[in-house]
Design a protein around this motif. Structure first.
Motif, PDB file in Angstrom:
ATOM      1  N   VAL A   1       0.857  -1.174   0.000  1.00 37.82           N
ATOM      2  CA  VAL A   1       0.000   0.000   0.000  1.00 37.82           C
ATOM      3  C   VAL A   1       0.894   1.225   0.000  1.00 37.82           C
ATOM      4  CG1 VAL A   1      -1.707   1.307   1.310  1.00 37.82           C
ATOM      5  CG2 VAL A   1      -1.862  -1.188   1.211  1.00 37.82           C
ATOM      6  N   TYR A   2       0.557   2.181  -0.831  1.00 33.04           N
ATOM      7  CA  TYR A   2       1.414   3.363  -0.963  1.00 33.04           C
ATOM      8  C   TYR A   2       0.610   4.624  -0.722  1.00 33.04           C
ATOM      9  CZ  TYR A   2      -0.822   3.610  -5.507  1.00 33.04           C
ATOM     10  OH  TYR A   2      -1.758   3.679  -6.502  1.00 33.04           O
ATOM     11  N   GLU A   3       1.342   5.695  -0.523  1.00 29.28           N
ATOM     12  CA  GLU A   3       0.704   6.990  -0.259  1.00 29.28           C
ATOM     13  C   GLU A   3       1.452   8.063  -1.038  1.00 29.28           C
ATOM     14  OE1 GLU A   3       0.517   7.935   3.922  1.00 29.28           O
ATOM     15  OE2 GLU A   3       0.520  10.072   3.496  1.00 29.28           O
ATOM     16  N   THR A   4       0.733   8.801  -1.838  1.00 27.44           N
ATOM     17  CA  THR A   4       1.341   9.907  -2.562  1.00 27.44           C
ATOM     18  C   THR A   4       0.272  10.889  -2.984  1.00 27.44           C
ATOM     19  OG1 THR A   4       2.698  10.526  -4.468  1.00 27.44           O
ATOM     20  CG2 THR A   4       1.210   8.668  -4.768  1.00 27.44           C
ATOM     21  N   ARG A   5       0.657  12.142  -3.114  1.00 31.61           N
ATOM     22  CA  ARG A   5      -0.264  13.174  -3.616  1.00 31.61           C
ATOM     23  C   ARG A   5      -0.046  13.423  -5.106  1.00 31.61           C
ATOM     24  NH1 ARG A   5      -0.133  17.719   1.249  1.00 31.61           N
ATOM     25  NH2 ARG A   5      -1.040  16.398   2.852  1.00 31.61           N
ATOM     26  N   ASP A   6       1.007  12.860  -5.634  1.00 31.27           N
ATOM     27  CA  ASP A   6       1.293  13.051  -7.048  1.00 31.27           C
ATOM     28  C   ASP A   6       0.298  12.266  -7.893  1.00 31.27           C
ATOM     29  OD1 ASP A   6       4.934  13.345  -7.274  1.00 31.27           O
ATOM     30  OD2 ASP A   6       3.442  14.405  -6.069  1.00 31.27           O
ATOM     31  N   THR A   7      -0.022  12.809  -9.061  1.00 32.26           N
ATOM     32  CA  THR A   7      -0.869  12.058  -9.987  1.00 32.26           C
ATOM     33  C   THR A   7      -0.024  11.167 -10.882  1.00 32.26           C
ATOM     34  OG1 THR A   7      -0.823  13.940 -11.494  1.00 32.26           O
ATOM     35  CG2 THR A   7      -2.702  13.781  -9.988  1.00 32.26           C
ATOM     36  N   THR A   8       1.232  11.533 -11.020  1.00 34.44           N
ATOM     37  CA  THR A   8       2.164  10.710 -11.785  1.00 34.44           C
ATOM     38  C   THR A   8       3.167  10.086 -10.828  1.00 34.44           C
ATOM     39  OG1 THR A   8       1.982  12.170 -13.702  1.00 34.44           O
ATOM     40  CG2 THR A   8       3.866  10.661 -13.627  1.00 34.44           C
ATOM     41  N   TYR A   9       3.221   8.790 -10.832  1.00 37.15           N
ATOM     42  CA  TYR A   9       4.170   8.103  -9.961  1.00 37.15           C
ATOM     43  C   TYR A   9       4.427   6.718 -10.543  1.00 37.15           C
ATOM     44  CZ  TYR A   9      -0.294   6.364  -8.118  1.00 37.15           C
ATOM     45  OH  TYR A   9      -1.558   5.841  -7.994  1.00 37.15           O
ATOM     46  N   TYR A  10       5.419   6.065  -9.979  1.00 38.59           N
ATOM     47  CA  TYR A  10       5.838   4.763 -10.473  1.00 38.59           C
ATOM     48  C   TYR A  10       5.993   3.817  -9.293  1.00 38.59           C
ATOM     49  CZ  TYR A  10       6.836   7.426 -14.658  1.00 38.59           C
ATOM     50  OH  TYR A  10       6.720   8.237 -15.747  1.00 38.59           O
ATOM     51  N   LEU A  11       5.621   2.605  -9.515  1.00 36.05           N
ATOM     52  CA  LEU A  11       5.710   1.584  -8.482  1.00 36.05           C
ATOM     53  C   LEU A  11       6.601   0.451  -8.971  1.00 36.05           C
ATOM     54  CD1 LEU A  11       1.933   1.610  -7.642  1.00 36.05           C
ATOM     55  CD2 LEU A  11       3.750   2.370  -6.100  1.00 36.05           C
ATOM     56  N   PHE A  12       7.348  -0.083  -8.049  1.00 46.28           N
ATOM     57  CA  PHE A  12       8.307  -1.128  -8.372  1.00 46.28           C
ATOM     58  C   PHE A  12       8.177  -2.286  -7.380  1.00 46.28           C
ATOM     59  CE2 PHE A  12      11.265   1.329 -11.132  1.00 46.28           C
ATOM     60  CZ  PHE A  12      10.820   2.613 -10.882  1.00 46.28           C
ATOM     61  N   TRP A  13       8.560  -3.453  -7.860  1.00 51.86           N
ATOM     62  CA  TRP A  13       8.802  -4.586  -6.972  1.00 51.86           C
ATOM     63  C   TRP A  13      10.210  -5.097  -7.244  1.00 51.86           C
ATOM     64  CZ3 TRP A  13       6.427  -6.845  -2.882  1.00 51.86           C
ATOM     65  CH2 TRP A  13       5.095  -6.497  -2.632  1.00 51.86           C
ATOM     66  N   TYR A  14      10.921  -5.364  -6.144  1.00 57.20           N
ATOM     67  CA  TYR A  14      12.248  -5.965  -6.213  1.00 57.20           C
ATOM     68  C   TYR A  14      12.273  -7.203  -5.329  1.00 57.20           C
ATOM     69  CZ  TYR A  14      14.678  -2.071  -8.544  1.00 57.20           C
ATOM     70  OH  TYR A  14      15.122  -1.120  -9.448  1.00 57.20           O
ATOM     71  N   LYS A  15      13.119  -8.135  -5.726  1.00 55.81           N
ATOM     72  CA  LYS A  15      13.336  -9.365  -4.950  1.00 55.81           C
ATOM     73  C   LYS A  15      14.758  -9.339  -4.405  1.00 55.81           C
ATOM     74  CE  LYS A  15      13.676 -14.398  -5.687  1.00 55.81           C
ATOM     75  NZ  LYS A  15      13.488 -15.493  -6.684  1.00 55.81           N
ATOM     76  N   GLN A  16      14.909  -9.711  -3.139  1.00 57.97           N
ATOM     77  CA  GLN A  16      16.243  -9.798  -2.545  1.00 57.97           C
ATOM     78  C   GLN A  16      16.437 -11.205  -1.994  1.00 57.97           C
ATOM     79  OE1 GLN A  16      17.250  -7.232   0.881  1.00 57.97           O
ATOM     80  NE2 GLN A  16      19.204  -6.800  -0.130  1.00 57.97           N
ATOM     81  N   PRO A  17      17.076 -12.070  -2.773  1.00 57.47           N
ATOM     82  CA  PRO A  17      17.312 -13.433  -2.303  1.00 57.47           C
ATOM     83  C   PRO A  17      18.378 -13.434  -1.216  1.00 57.47           C
ATOM     84  CG  PRO A  17      18.344 -13.074  -4.436  1.00 57.47           C
ATOM     85  CD  PRO A  17      17.580 -11.824  -4.120  1.00 57.47           C
TER      86      PRO A  17
END
Lengths: 113, 116
Positions: free
Chosen positions: B24-40
């Motif tokens: 779950v994320y929180e931002t006031r920007d209308t343009t944003y980017y979301l990422f997923w990373y894996k750390q083995p």
């Protein structure tokens, strides 16, 4: 295709000593980032470079920390007068300009005794 | 205020089960980017996906799928038919479009344990 490399992989030092880490980014990437990660946490941003210019420094980066990227290629992160609280994994990442994916190196794990 | 919340600290499932990691994320920007990373366990962060705020289509890549819901500010990650090799810490991260430095804001991560 070589990825991001970091040296050394592990560093154990005594409190008060200076340490320096090196990061070699992917060759065509002009952005380079340093992060710190402690156990059970996500990475915390420290600083980043676009080419050789250091454009942003986190408040986490005290005056004991300094980073350079003299020719816009590899970067060094130096910690002076290390403290036990500096013990962490130091991660380097590189990317192309813009909001693109960052490629991470394997990290340097610092232990300050 | 925490901008990226991964409420699940650790999840443990038996191999072949499906598992969903919440973000779950929180931002006031209308343009944003979301990422997923894996750390083995080896420690190196591996990029999995990037999604921009204007693209709400769900994405599937093999056994991985992502569900982006702007209405609930969530970007959840599902692994279908989990395997032991999926064991890792998974991080969700946000990049706000207003940030010209393109900093990633990271969640605390979810440790996923897949038992054989």
């Amino acid at each position: 295709d070589t990825g991001v490399s970091q040296n050394p992989r592990h560093k154990i030092t005594k409190r008060g000593q200076n340490v320096t880490f090196r990061c070699d980014p992917i060759s065509e990437h002009n952005r380079l980032y340093w992060y710190r990660q402690t156990l059970g946490q996500g990475p915390e941003f420290l600083t980043y470079f676009q080419n050789e210019a250091q454009l942003e420094k986190s408040r986490l980066l005290s005056d004991r920390f300094s980073a350079e990227r003299p020719k816009g290629s590899f970067s060094t992160l130096e910690i002076q007068r290390t403290e036990q609280g500096d013990s962490a994994m130091y991660l380097c990442a590189s990317s192309l300009e813009g909001i693109t994916k960052q490629f991470f190196g394997p990290g340097t794990r610092l232990t300050v005794l | 205020a925490q901008k990226v919340t991964q409420a699940q600290t650790e999840i443990s499932v038996v191999e072949k089960e499906d598992v969903t990691l919440d973000c779950v994320y929180e931002t006031r920007d209308t343009t944003y980017y979301l990422f997923w990373y894996k750390q083995p366990p080896s420690g190196e962060l591996v990029f999995l996906i990037r999604r921009n705020s204007f693209d709400e289509q769900n994405e599937i890549s093999g056994r991985y799928s992502w569900n982006f819901q702007k209405s609930t500010s969530s970007f959840n990650f599902t692994i279908t038919a989990s395997q032991v090799v999926d064991s890792a810490v998974y991080f969700c991260a946000l990049c706000e479009g207003s940030d010209s430095n393109y900093q990633l804001i990271w969640g605390a991560g979810t440790k996923l344990i897949i038992k054989p």
